[in-house]
Design an enzyme around this catalytic site. Structure first.
Site, mmCIF file in Angstrom:
data_model
loop_
_atom_site.group_PDB
_atom_site.id
_atom_site.type_symbol
_atom_site.label_atom_id
_atom_site.label_comp_id
_atom_site.label_asym_id
_atom_site.label_seq_id
_atom_site.Cartn_x
_atom_site.Cartn_y
_atom_site.Cartn_z
ATOM 1 N N HIS A 221 -105.908 -43.866 91.540
ATOM 2 C CA HIS A 221 -104.633 -44.277 92.062
ATOM 3 C C HIS A 221 -104.015 -45.462 91.059
ATOM 4 O O HIS A 221 -105.046 -46.500 90.986
ATOM 5 C CB HIS A 221 -104.680 -44.677 93.582
ATOM 6 C CG HIS A 221 -103.579 -45.223 93.964
ATOM 7 N ND1 HIS A 221 -102.357 -44.452 94.171
ATOM 8 C CD2 HIS A 221 -102.928 -46.618 94.156
ATOM 9 C CE1 HIS A 221 -101.334 -45.044 94.579
ATOM 10 N NE2 HIS A 221 -101.643 -46.374 94.641
ATOM 11 N N GLU B 220 -80.627 -13.969 78.378
ATOM 12 C CA GLU B 220 -82.023 -13.401 78.816
ATOM 13 C C GLU B 220 -81.511 -12.135 79.498
ATOM 14 O O GLU B 220 -80.912 -11.845 80.407
ATOM 15 C CB GLU B 220 -82.461 -14.333 79.967
ATOM 16 C CG GLU B 220 -83.711 -13.658 80.618
ATOM 17 C CD GLU B 220 -84.856 -13.092 79.718
ATOM 18 O OE1 GLU B 220 -85.208 -13.773 78.871
ATOM 19 O OE2 GLU B 220 -85.320 -11.771 79.953
ATOM 20 N N ALA C 64 -85.368 -15.103 70.133
ATOM 21 C CA ALA C 64 -86.898 -15.312 70.717
ATOM 22 C C ALA C 64 -87.136 -14.210 71.779
ATOM 23 O O ALA C 64 -87.013 -14.703 72.674
ATOM 24 C CB ALA C 64 -87.007 -16.725 71.091
ATOM 25 N N GLY D 163 -90.021 -12.321 72.018
ATOM 26 C CA GLY D 163 -91.259 -11.883 71.954
ATOM 27 C C GLY D 163 -91.649 -11.728 70.481
ATOM 28 O O GLY D 163 -91.141 -11.870 69.652
HETATM 29 P P1 NAD Z 1 -91.603 -14.397 75.717
HETATM 30 O O1 NAD Z 1 -92.229 -13.096 75.978
HETATM 31 O O2 NAD Z 1 -92.213 -15.587 76.364
HETATM 32 O O3 NAD Z 1 -90.066 -14.424 75.944
HETATM 33 C C1 NAD Z 1 -89.115 -13.495 75.355
HETATM 34 C C2 NAD Z 1 -88.003 -13.365 76.314
HETATM 35 O O4 NAD Z 1 -86.948 -12.653 75.671
HETATM 36 C C3 NAD Z 1 -88.506 -12.411 77.711
HETATM 37 O O5 NAD Z 1 -88.036 -13.363 78.841
HETATM 38 C C4 NAD Z 1 -87.605 -11.257 77.438
HETATM 39 O O6 NAD Z 1 -87.253 -10.671 79.000
HETATM 40 C C5 NAD Z 1 -86.638 -11.856 76.759
HETATM 41 N N1 NAD Z 1 -86.051 -10.400 76.105
HETATM 42 C C6 NAD Z 1 -86.822 -9.457 75.459
HETATM 43 N N2 NAD Z 1 -85.632 -8.656 74.941
HETATM 44 C C7 NAD Z 1 -84.488 -9.099 75.123
HETATM 45 C C8 NAD Z 1 -83.246 -8.911 74.557
HETATM 46 N N3 NAD Z 1 -82.931 -7.789 73.860
HETATM 47 N N4 NAD Z 1 -82.158 -9.688 74.854
HETATM 48 C C9 NAD Z 1 -82.315 -10.913 75.715
HETATM 49 N N5 NAD Z 1 -83.766 -11.016 76.265
HETATM 50 C C10 NAD Z 1 -84.769 -10.530 75.668
HETATM 51 O O7 NAD Z 1 -91.744 -14.423 74.132
HETATM 52 P P2 NAD Z 1 -91.331 -15.805 73.072
HETATM 53 O O8 NAD Z 1 -90.427 -16.577 73.754
HETATM 54 O O9 NAD Z 1 -90.578 -15.088 71.902
HETATM 55 O O10 NAD Z 1 -92.753 -15.970 72.647
HETATM 56 C C11 NAD Z 1 -93.555 -15.264 71.820
HETATM 57 C C12 NAD Z 1 -95.059 -15.305 72.259
HETATM 58 O O11 NAD Z 1 -95.360 -16.894 71.627
HETATM 59 C C13 NAD Z 1 -95.282 -15.578 73.798
HETATM 60 O O12 NAD Z 1 -95.891 -14.442 74.108
HETATM 61 C C14 NAD Z 1 -96.007 -16.933 73.980
HETATM 62 O O13 NAD Z 1 -97.270 -16.479 74.604
HETATM 63 C C15 NAD Z 1 -96.201 -17.520 72.526
HETATM 64 N N6 NAD Z 1 -95.869 -18.733 72.556
HETATM 65 C C16 NAD Z 1 -96.520 -19.930 73.485
HETATM 66 C C17 NAD Z 1 -95.985 -20.884 73.610
HETATM 67 C C18 NAD Z 1 -96.893 -21.982 74.536
HETATM 68 O O14 NAD Z 1 -98.048 -21.657 74.784
HETATM 69 N N7 NAD Z 1 -96.289 -22.830 74.898
HETATM 70 C C19 NAD Z 1 -94.993 -21.562 72.890
HETATM 71 C C20 NAD Z 1 -94.293 -20.433 72.222
HETATM 72 C C21 NAD Z 1 -94.637 -19.084 72.092
#
Ligand code: NAD
Ligand code: FAD
Length: 478
Positions: A451, A211, A276, A278
């Site tokens: 409960h 991360e 993953a 974003g």
């Molecule tokens: P996210 O934004 O949740 O997480 C991406 C992570 O990658 C972040 O912590 C970020 O800091 C990190 N990151 C970014 N660039 C990086 C790099 N170069 N090296 C290492 N880390 C890096 O995005 P996601 O997990 O890809 O999910 C995408 C979207 O899909 C989210 O916005 C979410 O809302 C949606 N999603 C929602 C759910 C849910 O509601 N349960 C589940 C899956 C996805």
């Protein structure tokens, strides 16, 4: 050019298909255009959510949880399981069956509501003209008084880690590994990283998550994020913060990832790597320059509070507009837009959208975090209660985590709730209802909770706001 429609929706994900159904319910003649097709060139409806998102990921989360329970945790309940085996192909085919049932269900709903489905890739031009190119390259043009853009999003790519669809995959690839990788790397410890990392960790993979940020889950309440980090570490997820990937090489079946963490340069080898980091709104080829629709520097369509774009009669909903990329947020925007097209003054309360990470235990939130309230200078009260003191949680052997509720110091109106623990998603949904009804923590205190239930943690946390939780010793007594 044909114009038999009042409304044309581009995209059949949860934002688009829900909008189309509500439009049809309101008596508007409606079409949905979808580019995603199956091998028989029939439209594949439901978007990311149904095909490669919410639903298949939850199917695998559920299956892998059951496997982990059977393979390890049931012994705590006095249940011996010998010879537990794993059939990854069977797990995948269960997931695929659920997906096809649900996408077929959307198709049936659209048909029953007399929504026309047009197959092909759409581009919006000036004057609300929509050009559709089908899989054979044939073009047709359609127009309507209202166009709703609902084209969704796709995984964000990063230069050091190009997706090859084999050893290096995005979330879609990680939903269909044919075997459990022994060493699984994940770039990005966000929602997808945690959910899909958990799936494969439960099935036996050694998972390392890289991360880039120094803070874990920075958008979550800090206390809940810290508690979650401890729980995930105990489950064996190796989450490395401040890790910046600098290089990646694929040599046969081995992926080598070079990264920096602080002053040190590290290299790790994996059998598979999930990227993953974003998602990016799918707006690049969605409209022509003369359409009147504009985007911000990250590609999100500019809309007002009611999802109207800058082009008259053109609306945009779901992942292509600002706000969290969540299926339920997009669907409610779709409903709001349908109502507005029909002339109703519908609106959406963007402050009360729940978010959930479907790990085990779940992490869920609604409203303000404690750090938000501090930054905004709001005078607030806070109460929290651990699942370790909840009878039902002990009976289930699910005692990790806590419920945390915050309210305004003067009015006691609930401002936010954050949960890591069993049934977190459902417990936070109770607070969504409470906030929408302008409830105070006193309202929750006065309610009767069954409960033994996990919900009693919500009751106790609300009581704890005023130092009067029953099943723990309160610091302040009132
Ligand atoms: P996210 O934004 O949740 O997480 C991406 C992570 O990658 C972040 O912590 C970020 O800091 C990190 N990151 C970014 N660039 C990086 C790099 N170069 N090296 C290492 N880390 C890096 O995005 P996601 O997990 O890809 O999910 C995408 C979207 O899909 C989210 O916005 C979410 O809302 C949606 N999603 C929602 C759910 C849910 O509601 N349960 C589940 C899956 C996805
Ligand atoms: P999409 O679902 O992306 O649908 C857009 C549709 O438009 C697609 O079918 C696409 O083919 C079509 N399209 C695009 N461009 C065109 C064009 N030019 N012409 C015709 N058709 C076009 N969210 C949650 O709330 N809960 C979860 O548990 C959850 N889990 C997720 C797990 C994963 C692995 C992923 C990747 C996402 C998850 N999400 C979750 C996010 C959720 O899937 C999205 O927020 C949601 O699907 C967005 O809906 P949408 O309708 O805006 O777009």
């Amino acid at each position: 050019m044909s114009n038999p429609f009042d409304v044309i929706v581009i995209g059949s994900g949860p934002a688009g298909y829900v909008c189309a159904i509500r439009c049809a319910q309101l008596g508007l003649s409606t079409a949905v255009i979808e580019q995603n097709v199956n091998e028989q060139a029939k439209p594949l409806l439901g978007g990311t959510c149904l095909n490669v998102g919410c639903i298949p990921s939850k199917a695998l989360l559920d299956s892998s949880h059951r496997y982990a329970e059977a393979a390890g945790h049931l012994a705590d309940h006095g249940i011996g399981m010998e010879g537990v085996s794993l059939d990854v192909a069977g797990m995948m085919s269960r997931k695929d069956k659920i997906v096809s049932q649900l996408t077929g269900g959307v198709s049936g709903l659209l048909k029953a509501n007399e929504v026309t489905v047009i197959t092909g890739s759409a581009v919006l031009f000036a004057g609300r003209q929509v050009e559709v190119t089908d899989a054979s390259g044939e073009k047709s043009t359609h127009t309507a008084d209202n166009i709703v853009l609902a084209a969704g999003s796709e995984p964000t790519a990063i230069p050091p880690a190009p997706i090859d669809g084999d050893r290096v995959v995005d979330s879609t690839g990680a939903l269909c590994f044919e075997a459990v990788p022994e060493r699984l790397g994940v770039i990005g410890a966000g929602v997808i990283g945690l959910e899909l990392g958990s799936v494969w960790a439960r099935l036996g993979a050694n998972v390392v998550m890289l991360e880039a940020m120094d803070q874990f889950l920075p958008n979550m309440d800090e206390q809940i994020a810290a508690e979650s980090a401890k729980i995930f570490a105990k489950q064996g997820l190796d989450i490395r913060l401040g890790a910046r990937v600098t290089d990646l090489t694929v040599n046969g079946e081995i992926v080598s990832v070079a990264y920096t963490q602080g002053d040190s340069n590290e290299t790790l080898e994996f059998d598979r790597l999930i990227v993953a980091v974003g998602r990016t709104p799918r707006t690049e080829k969605l409209f022509a320059a003369d359409s009147g629709v504009t985007v911000d520097e990250r590609g999100f369509v500019f809309v007002n509070d009611y999802c109207a774009t800058e082009a008259p009669g053109v609306w945009a909903v779901g992942d292509i507009v600002r706000g969290p990329m969540l299926a339920h947020k997009g669907s409610e925007e779709g409903v709001m837009v349908a109502e507005r097209i029909h002339g109703k003054a519908a609106q959406l309360n963007y402050d009360v959208i729940p978010s959930i990470i479907y790990t085990h235990p779940e992490v869920a939130a609604v409203g303000k975090t404690e750090q938000d309230l501090k930054a905004e200078g709001v005078d607030y009260k806070v109460g929290s209660f651990p699942f370790a003191a909840i009878g039902r949680a002990m009976a289930s052997g699910e005692t990790e985590g806590l419920v945390k509720i915050m309210s305004d110091a003067d009015s006691d109106q609930i401002l936010g709730a954050h949960v890591v623990g069993p049934s977190a998603a459902d417990l936070v949904q109770q607070i969504v209802i409470a906030i929408e009804m302008a409830a105070s923590t006193e309202d929750l205190q006065l309610m009767v909770f069954g409960h033994p239930t996990m919900s009693e943690a919500v009751h106790e946390a609300a009581l704890a706001v005023d130092g009067r939780a029953i099943h723990m010793v309160n610091r302040a007594k009132r």
